[in-house]
Design a protein around this motif. Sequence first.
Motif, PDB file in Angstrom:
ATOM      1  N   ILE A 139      78.877 108.785   5.268  1.00 24.49           N
ATOM      2  CA  ILE A 139      79.047 107.428   5.390  1.00 24.49           C
ATOM      3  C   ILE A 139      80.526 106.938   6.052  1.00 24.49           C
ATOM      4  N   LYS A 140      81.610 107.664   5.754  1.00 21.59           N
ATOM      5  CA  LYS A 140      82.649 107.363   6.435  1.00 21.59           C
ATOM      6  C   LYS A 140      82.715 107.575   7.849  1.00 21.59           C
ATOM      7  N   ARG A 141      82.098 108.674   8.126  1.00 24.71           N
ATOM      8  CA  ARG A 141      82.046 108.904   9.469  1.00 24.71           C
ATOM      9  C   ARG A 141      80.989 107.738  10.376  1.00 24.71           C
ATOM     10  N   LYS A 142      79.963 107.599   9.799  1.00 27.83           N
ATOM     11  CA  LYS A 142      79.035 106.446  10.293  1.00 27.83           C
ATOM     12  C   LYS A 142      78.766 105.179  10.093  1.00 27.83           C
ATOM     13  N   PHE A 143      79.618 104.733   9.114  1.00 26.68           N
ATOM     14  CA  PHE A 143      79.681 103.594   8.867  1.00 26.68           C
ATOM     15  C   PHE A 143      81.069 102.788   8.572  1.00 26.68           C
ATOM     16  N   ILE A 144      80.905 101.418   8.828  1.00 23.78           N
ATOM     17  CA  ILE A 144      82.223 100.731   8.584  1.00 23.78           C
ATOM     18  C   ILE A 144      81.848 100.419   7.066  1.00 23.78           C
ATOM     19  N   THR A 145      82.637 100.905   6.027  1.00 18.75           N
ATOM     20  CA  THR A 145      82.611 100.669   4.917  1.00 18.75           C
ATOM     21  C   THR A 145      82.642  99.119   4.285  1.00 18.75           C
ATOM     22  N   GLU A 146      83.453  98.473   4.829  1.00 16.25           N
ATOM     23  CA  GLU A 146      83.638  96.863   4.502  1.00 16.25           C
ATOM     24  C   GLU A 146      82.375  96.239   4.663  1.00 16.25           C
ATOM     25  N   ASN A 147      81.417  96.737   5.636  1.00 19.66           N
ATOM     26  CA  ASN A 147      80.360  95.955   6.023  1.00 19.66           C
ATOM     27  C   ASN A 147      79.017  96.254   5.312  1.00 19.66           C
ATOM     28  N   ILE A 148      78.940  97.294   4.446  1.00 19.75           N
ATOM     29  CA  ILE A 148      77.776  97.526   3.955  1.00 19.75           C
ATOM     30  C   ILE A 148      77.829  97.799   2.312  1.00 19.75           C
ATOM     31  N   ASN A 149      76.856  97.736   1.520  1.00 23.79           N
ATOM     32  CA  ASN A 149      76.687  97.958   0.214  1.00 23.79           C
ATOM     33  C   ASN A 149      76.766  99.287  -0.036  1.00 23.79           C
ATOM     34  N   VAL A 179      73.542 102.168   0.245  1.00 21.21           N
ATOM     35  CA  VAL A 179      73.557 103.217   1.234  1.00 21.21           C
ATOM     36  C   VAL A 179      73.743 104.802   0.890  1.00 21.21           C
ATOM     37  N   LEU A 180      74.488 104.942  -0.267  1.00 21.45           N
ATOM     38  CA  LEU A 180      74.811 106.160  -0.755  1.00 21.45           C
ATOM     39  C   LEU A 180      73.380 106.580  -1.316  1.00 21.45           C
ATOM     40  N   LYS A 181      72.508 105.608  -2.253  1.00 17.76           N
ATOM     41  CA  LYS A 181      71.358 106.050  -2.825  1.00 17.76           C
ATOM     42  C   LYS A 181      70.411 106.584  -1.716  1.00 17.76           C
ATOM     43  N   SER A 182      70.525 105.527  -0.680  1.00 12.65           N
ATOM     44  CA  SER A 182      69.529 105.802   0.173  1.00 12.65           C
ATOM     45  C   SER A 182      69.623 107.159   1.028  1.00 12.65           C
ATOM     46  N   ILE A 183      70.812 107.612   1.203  1.00  7.53           N
ATOM     47  CA  ILE A 183      71.219 108.778   1.952  1.00  7.53           C
ATOM     48  C   ILE A 183      70.655 109.998   0.967  1.00  7.53           C
ATOM     49  N   ILE A 184      71.336 110.048  -0.211  1.00  6.33           N
ATOM     50  CA  ILE A 184      70.907 110.981  -1.170  1.00  6.33           C
ATOM     51  C   ILE A 184      69.240 111.179  -1.286  1.00  6.33           C
TER      52      ILE A 184
END
Length: 188
Positions: free
Chosen positions: A157-167, A171-176
Amino acid sequence: MGKISEETYLNELTHLIREKTGTNRFLSTKEISLIKKWYIEKIPLDELKKIIETEIKSFPISKRKKFSLLYIENRITKKKIAKEIKEITKDISQKNDKWKVFLEKNKFPLELMEIKDKEIDEELKDLEIEKRVVRYIWQNLPEKEKKRLQKETLEEIKRKFITENINLKKVLKSIIYRKIKKDYDFPE
């Protein structure tokens, strides 16, 4: 229909009706339209012949000359609907089979396939089973494995997303969820 032309289809049914009723009658425009509709719907000629012959035989000999294709229109329609229902049931059965094979291969309980909720549409049952299996896998993973998955996912997530702009939690649940499906080689 393949190799039979519409004209041949019409002529064969007309000949059959004349032969079985014992009269040299002409088909009405409604009957001809009905035969053309059956041709377009690709109703097999042999099947139609059997139905027509059975229906004509059910008439007393003295009343066979009054036979009309309009009498059997409902039977043909019901038969067509029954065939479509059978195909849909077969598809559902195949979906259940793929899950059964998957669950048995991974030694998961078959109860994960049992959906008692009548409100769930057949198309959504597949997704519901998938969701249950992922949940079951997650609940039965050792804590160490859960931590490893969460850590890998956070790094991704840290590599692919800007963490301020996502829930982050979603996203964590979805990727897992996706990783579990990939690791266990879920059926398509």
